[in-house]
Design an enzyme around this catalytic site. Structure first.
Site, PDB file in Angstrom:
ATOM      1  N   LYS A   1      -4.058   3.252   9.735  1.00  0.00           N
ATOM      2  CA  LYS A   1      -2.555   3.641   9.618  1.00  0.00           C
ATOM      3  C   LYS A   1      -2.419   5.253   9.114  1.00  0.00           C
ATOM      4  O   LYS A   1      -3.025   5.598   8.171  1.00  0.00           O
ATOM      5  CB  LYS A   1      -1.665   2.391   8.838  1.00  0.00           C
ATOM      6  CG  LYS A   1      -1.981   2.637   7.281  1.00  0.00           C
ATOM      7  CD  LYS A   1      -1.334   3.737   6.549  1.00  0.00           C
ATOM      8  CE  LYS A   1      -1.627   3.669   5.076  1.00  0.00           C
ATOM      9  NZ  LYS A   1      -1.133   4.734   4.248  1.00  0.00           N
TER      10      LYS A   1
ATOM     11  N   ASP B   1      -0.018  -2.964   0.841  1.00  0.00           N
ATOM     12  CA  ASP B   1       0.145  -2.643   2.328  1.00  0.00           C
ATOM     13  C   ASP B   1      -0.517  -3.571   2.921  1.00  0.00           C
ATOM     14  O   ASP B   1      -0.392  -3.560   4.277  1.00  0.00           O
ATOM     15  CB  ASP B   1      -0.098  -1.333   2.275  1.00  0.00           C
ATOM     16  CG  ASP B   1      -1.370  -0.661   2.188  1.00  0.00           C
ATOM     17  OD1 ASP B   1      -2.002  -1.445   1.407  1.00  0.00           O
ATOM     18  OD2 ASP B   1      -1.568   0.465   2.309  1.00  0.00           O
TER      19      ASP B   1
END
Length: 279
Positions: free
Chosen positions: A9, A134
């Site tokens: 990401k 996350d």
């Protein structure tokens, strides 16, 4: 046997709102999955949980987040089976790309299938958040607005024809040091509307560099001035936006077309680089 892909990401904007009572920080960020960069996990049934990694990570298996995720799931749902897990690392470690968190989320999803566990999305997200702030983001496949300490995920749809050039400096950026270098006198901050900034930038990409920012850049660039130089070079090479991802050290630039991005790549021969579609 199942083969699973754990994507990287990047952060398109990262604001640190303030420090929480539990010691974590509240953040505000846009996470975008980059599916062209991914670790590969293969899993198959076994009597116990074992983990084989394609590269030496200098940590024992019991400290690896993939091993922790598998055993957390096994213990929580009283699973009497095991799994043989193979992990091929393609996402650089300590680069701000979420590789470990993505691996953890991917193994949770994979073992849910392999062990045939009936888990609601809410339960799976709660389990994921115990492994890392996350990790819940990687349970789904879309860009998302991230809040809280990272566990609050608001997916959204976004499409564009931008191209991303990702530059991997041979540096390891320490997240704890990144937080320690923040100015805390103005905590708590008011959240910037990154979704609105993104939409404005889609309509006029020249606005993005004035609307989106990464709060970690000041402290990390002080430690590693070469990262600031890479950001400047990305703009020189035609990027309409350049930034550090997460707490670094990965840098990236967004370009309007693939041709310009590939030409820009030639300016970074000393670093590993990847050119890929942004979405």
């Amino acid at each position: 046997m199942l083969q699973l892909f754990a994507p990287a990401k990047i952060n398109l904007g990262l604001q640190i709102i303030g420090k929480r009572n539990d010691g974590y920080h509240n953040i505000h960020s846009l996470f975008f999955p980059i599916k062209s960069i991914a670790d590969i996990l293969t899993i198959e049934l076994a009597q116990s949980v074992t983990l084989i990694c394609s590269q030496e990570l200098d940590i024992p298996n019991e400290n690896n987040i993939v091993w922790k995720a598998a055993n957390l799931l096994k213990q929580r749902y009283n699973i009497d089976m095991g799994a043989k897990i193979s992990l091929q690392k393609n996402i650089p470690h300590g680069a701000g790309l979420g590789g470990g968190s993505s691996d953890a989320a991917t193994i949770l999803k994979g073992l849910q299938l392999l062990w045939n566990i009936d888990i609601s999305p809410k339960e799976l997200s709660e389990t994921a958040s115990e492994l890392g702030s996350d990790v819940p983001f990687f349970l789904q496949d879309h860009p998302a607005l991230i809040q809280g300490r990272g566990e609050i995920v608001h997916p959204f749809m976004f499409s564009c024809e931008w191209t991303i050039l990702i530059v991997f400096p041979a540096l390891h950026s320490n997240t704890s040091r990144a937080y320690a270098g923040l100015y805390t006198s103005n905590f708590p901050k008011i959240e910037v509307n990154f979704i609105d900034a993104l939409q404005q930038s889609k309509d006029d990409c020249s606005k993005m560099k004035d609307l989106l920012f990464n709060d970690f850049e000041y402290s990390i660039f002080t430690q590693f001035p070469e990262l600031a130089e890479i950001k400047s070079q990305l703009y020189t090479q035609g990027a309409f936006f350049a930034s550090m991802s997460g707490s670094g050290s990965t840098m990236f630039g967004l370009f309007l077309d693939t041709t310009t991005a590939h030409k820009a790549k030639s300016a970074f021969l000393a670093q590993q680089c990847i050119v890929a579609p942004f979405t």
